[in-house]
Design a protein around this motif. Structure first.
Motif, short mmCIF file in Angstrom:
data_model
loop_
_atom_site.label_atom_id
_atom_site.label_comp_id
_atom_site.label_asym_id
_atom_site.label_seq_id
_atom_site.Cartn_x
_atom_site.Cartn_y
_atom_site.Cartn_z
N MET A 12 34.52 65.73 24.27
CA MET A 12 33.99 64.22 24.60
C MET A 12 33.16 63.73 23.28
SD MET A 12 33.26 63.88 28.45
CE MET A 12 34.92 63.82 29.76
N GLN A 13 32.98 62.74 22.95
CA GLN A 13 32.00 61.98 22.13
C GLN A 13 30.87 61.27 22.61
OE1 GLN A 13 34.32 60.17 18.90
NE2 GLN A 13 36.26 61.05 19.55
N PRO A 14 29.72 61.32 22.09
CA PRO A 14 28.51 60.72 22.53
C PRO A 14 28.75 58.90 21.94
CG PRO A 14 28.04 61.77 20.51
CD PRO A 14 29.40 62.09 21.07
N VAL A 15 28.40 58.11 23.05
CA VAL A 15 28.87 56.71 22.68
C VAL A 15 27.26 55.91 22.76
CG1 VAL A 15 29.57 54.53 23.64
CG2 VAL A 15 30.97 56.53 23.44
N GLU A 16 26.58 56.44 23.40
CA GLU A 16 25.18 55.54 23.73
C GLU A 16 24.02 56.60 24.31
OE1 GLU A 16 23.36 51.45 24.77
OE2 GLU A 16 25.47 51.81 24.92
N ARG A 17 23.04 56.53 23.65
CA ARG A 17 21.76 56.95 24.46
C ARG A 17 20.62 56.02 24.80
NH1 ARG A 17 17.60 61.92 22.52
NH2 ARG A 17 15.48 61.02 23.28
N PRO A 60 35.41 59.28 36.41
CA PRO A 60 36.82 59.35 35.84
C PRO A 60 37.08 59.09 34.38
CG PRO A 60 36.92 58.28 38.02
CD PRO A 60 35.40 58.54 37.91
N ASP A 61 36.15 58.31 33.82
CA ASP A 61 36.55 58.14 32.57
C ASP A 61 35.14 58.26 31.67
OD1 ASP A 61 34.51 56.01 33.22
OD2 ASP A 61 35.40 54.44 32.25
N ASN A 62 34.09 59.03 32.04
CA ASN A 62 32.95 59.48 31.21
C ASN A 62 32.29 60.41 32.01
OD1 ASN A 62 30.30 58.24 32.46
ND2 ASN A 62 31.91 56.79 33.10
N MET A 63 31.26 61.04 31.05
CA MET A 63 30.37 61.91 31.38
C MET A 63 28.72 61.56 30.82
SD MET A 63 29.91 66.11 29.97
CE MET A 63 29.63 65.47 28.23
N GLN A 64 27.94 61.65 31.88
CA GLN A 64 26.49 61.59 31.58
C GLN A 64 25.62 62.76 31.67
OE1 GLN A 64 24.94 58.65 34.31
NE2 GLN A 64 27.08 57.52 34.26
N ILE A 65 24.78 62.76 30.57
CA ILE A 65 23.95 64.06 30.76
C ILE A 65 22.38 63.24 30.93
CG2 ILE A 65 23.92 64.22 28.24
CD1 ILE A 65 23.22 67.08 28.58
N ASN A 66 21.63 63.64 31.87
CA ASN A 66 20.31 63.18 31.98
C ASN A 66 19.36 64.33 31.89
OD1 ASN A 66 21.65 61.43 34.96
ND2 ASN A 66 21.67 60.88 32.65
N ILE A 67 18.31 64.15 30.99
CA ILE A 67 17.39 65.27 30.80
C ILE A 67 15.83 64.46 31.41
CG2 ILE A 67 16.17 66.63 29.19
CD1 ILE A 67 19.51 65.46 28.09
N ILE A 68 15.23 65.25 32.39
CA ILE A 68 13.97 64.47 32.88
C ILE A 68 12.66 65.40 31.99
CG2 ILE A 68 12.88 63.97 34.84
CD1 ILE A 68 15.90 63.27 34.53
N VAL A 69 12.03 64.58 31.29
CA VAL A 69 11.08 65.21 30.60
C VAL A 69 9.53 64.57 31.01
CG1 VAL A 69 10.04 65.42 28.06
CG2 VAL A 69 12.51 65.24 28.49
N GLU A 81 22.57 60.15 28.31
CA GLU A 81 23.47 59.86 27.00
C GLU A 81 24.78 59.90 27.89
OE1 GLU A 81 21.59 62.50 23.33
OE2 GLU A 81 23.41 63.32 24.26
N TRP A 82 25.59 58.89 27.21
CA TRP A 82 26.83 58.72 27.80
C TRP A 82 28.00 59.41 26.70
CZ3 TRP A 82 23.09 55.24 28.46
CH2 TRP A 82 22.89 54.85 29.81
N TRP A 83 29.02 60.05 27.33
CA TRP A 83 29.93 60.77 26.46
C TRP A 83 31.32 60.25 27.20
CZ3 TRP A 83 28.96 64.84 22.87
CH2 TRP A 83 27.79 65.10 22.56
N PHE A 84 32.21 59.92 26.00
CA PHE A 84 33.69 59.53 26.68
C PHE A 84 34.80 60.37 25.53
CE2 PHE A 84 31.00 56.03 27.80
CZ PHE A 84 31.78 55.57 28.99
N LYS A 85 35.61 60.59 26.21
CA LYS A 85 37.12 61.30 25.60
C LYS A 85 37.49 60.36 24.58
CE LYS A 85 40.55 64.55 26.12
NZ LYS A 85 41.65 65.09 27.09
N HIS A 86 37.84 59.35 24.93
CA HIS A 86 38.58 58.23 24.08
C HIS A 86 37.68 56.95 23.93
CE1 HIS A 86 42.15 60.71 24.01
NE2 HIS A 86 42.28 60.75 25.32
N PRO A 87 36.73 56.93 23.20
CA PRO A 87 35.99 55.61 22.97
C PRO A 87 36.70 54.54 22.68
CG PRO A 87 34.80 57.51 21.86
CD PRO A 87 36.12 57.86 22.28
N GLY A 88 37.78 54.34 21.77
CA GLY A 88 38.63 53.43 21.58
C GLY A 88 37.92 52.06 21.37
#
Length: 375
Positions: free
Chosen positions: A183-188, A281-290, A302-309
């Motif tokens: 997966m590739q990061p698309v947006e934070r 189904p189409d993405n992964m999010q990672i959330n860090i609480i600081v 952060e949003w991560w997608f396998k095929h940003p396209g």
């Protein structure tokens, strides 16, 4: 400010969910407790510090401030990933700033130079110093490891490994068909929430509020089948996505954001104390609480997608991100209100829904476990 011993005596934990009380209000509002949490929770657990993309090549490095503890992560010429306190052993200057690629690290104060494996290579004009050896002045190392596209550190040499914290999460994620390494990061996006970090985590760990606080999300998931399972250091939330009929239309419902054939699920994981992993189904999010202070929290999305396209694929991504943003802002509104009300003399502790709040109880038990242990 209350003494920490007095604060800790306010709470008596119990494993019995049906008998348990929530954490006292002062545990969310007193700065003394946050100072103790940094020492006994955040410095003793695995903390996300960045992406492996920052340290892909030999010589890559990046810096990170871990709740006031300056760190530098390096990829050595031997390919090994290492972490150090970003503190020169001479007079505490920083040995790295920002990120980049170097063959060595040099203190920005007096020019002491260290290898990427932490060895002191050069101490300018230090001849004549007695009872001193360069071998004794290596950078102080910290534990560092990788999982998927993420880098984690732990300041406690005795803490369980990251894989022990993650438990079955890697296996379950792979079984569900998510290849996170690809997966590739698309947006934070960084959100600043006017609440204690535990208020935010409490909110994340239950679906009890979804019908009221998240009408859009409620339309997407099968709430009646929403369940939370707790494990030693993490919990998982299972939320089946409602299938879209063959026509693609559901009268009275807007299904713009999430699409499914009815076989896939949204997977939600929380890892103690402050990491969330959400799989759709189409993405992964990672959330860090600081925690920024006792009543202000940074939530990193952060949003991560396998095929940003591009084209339709890009539009689908933007809809997913917009949907997440909508949910986050709904959560921020309720968390801000809860924090304000924790100061009310009308409230100190509450009780748990046995059906819906076992995840919150599990988190609060871990908080108490770490805070009540010897220093």
């Amino acid at each position: 400010m209350t003494s920490t011993s007095t604060l800790l005596s306010d709470y008596t934990p119990t494993d019995r969910l049906d008998e348990a009380w929530t954490l006292p209000a002062r545990w969310y509002t007193d700065p003394a407790l946050l100072a103790l949490e940094k020492e006994r929770i955040f410095y003793r657990t695995w903390q996300w510090v960045g992406s492996t993309a920052l340290v892909q090549r030999p010589g890559d490095f990046f810096t990170y401030d871990l709740y006031g503890e300056p760190l530098v992560i390096t990829r050595g010429q031997d390919g090994a990933l290492r972490g150090f306190h970003n503190v020169c052993l001479h007079r505490a200057g920083p040995v790295a700033v920002g990120k980049g690629n170097r063959k060595s690290l040099q203190c920005r104060y007096h020019g002491w130079t260290y290898a990427l494996d932490g060895r002191l290579l050069n101490a300018p004009e230090f001849e004549g110093v007695r009872n001193w050896s360069p071998e004794d002045y290596c950078l102080k190392a910290v534990r560092v490891t990788e999982w998927g596209p993420f880098v984690f550190v732990n300041l406690d040499d005795e803490a369980p490994s990251l894989l022990e914290f993650l438990g079955d999460i890697p296996t379950e994620v792979a079984r569900a068909g998510f290849d996170i390494a690809s997966m590739q990061p698309v947006e934070r996006r960084d959100y600043y929430v006017d609440c204690n970090w535990k208020v935010y985590v409490d909110n994340y760990l239950e679906g009890y509020h979804i019908p009221i606080a998240h009408p859009g999300l409620y339309r997407e998931i099968d709430y009646e089948q929403y369940r939370v399972e707790t494990f030693r250091y993490y919990s998982s939330q299972h939320a089946p996505i409602r299938p879209v009929p063959p026509s693609g239309q559901i009268p009275g419902r807007d299904r713009r954001y999430l699409r499914s054939d009815g076989e896939q699920q949204a997977l939600y994981y929380w890892v103690f104390p402050n990491l969330m992993l959400n799989f759709y189904p189409d993405n992964m999010q990672i959330n860090i609480i600081v925690p920024l202070d006792v009543e202000r929290t940074l939530t990193i999305f952060e949003w991560w997608f396998k095929h940003p396209g591009s084209g339709e694929g890009w539009e689908s991504m933007q809809q997913s991100i917009a949907f997440s943003d909508e949910i986050q802002r709904e959560d921020m509104e309720i968390c801000n209100a809860v924090q304000r009300n924790l100061h009310s003399r009308a409230y100190n502790q509450g009780r748990f829904s046995v059906k819906r709040e076992n995840g919150v109880h599990h988190f609060q038990r871990l908080v108490a476990e770490y805070l009540l242990q010897a220093g």
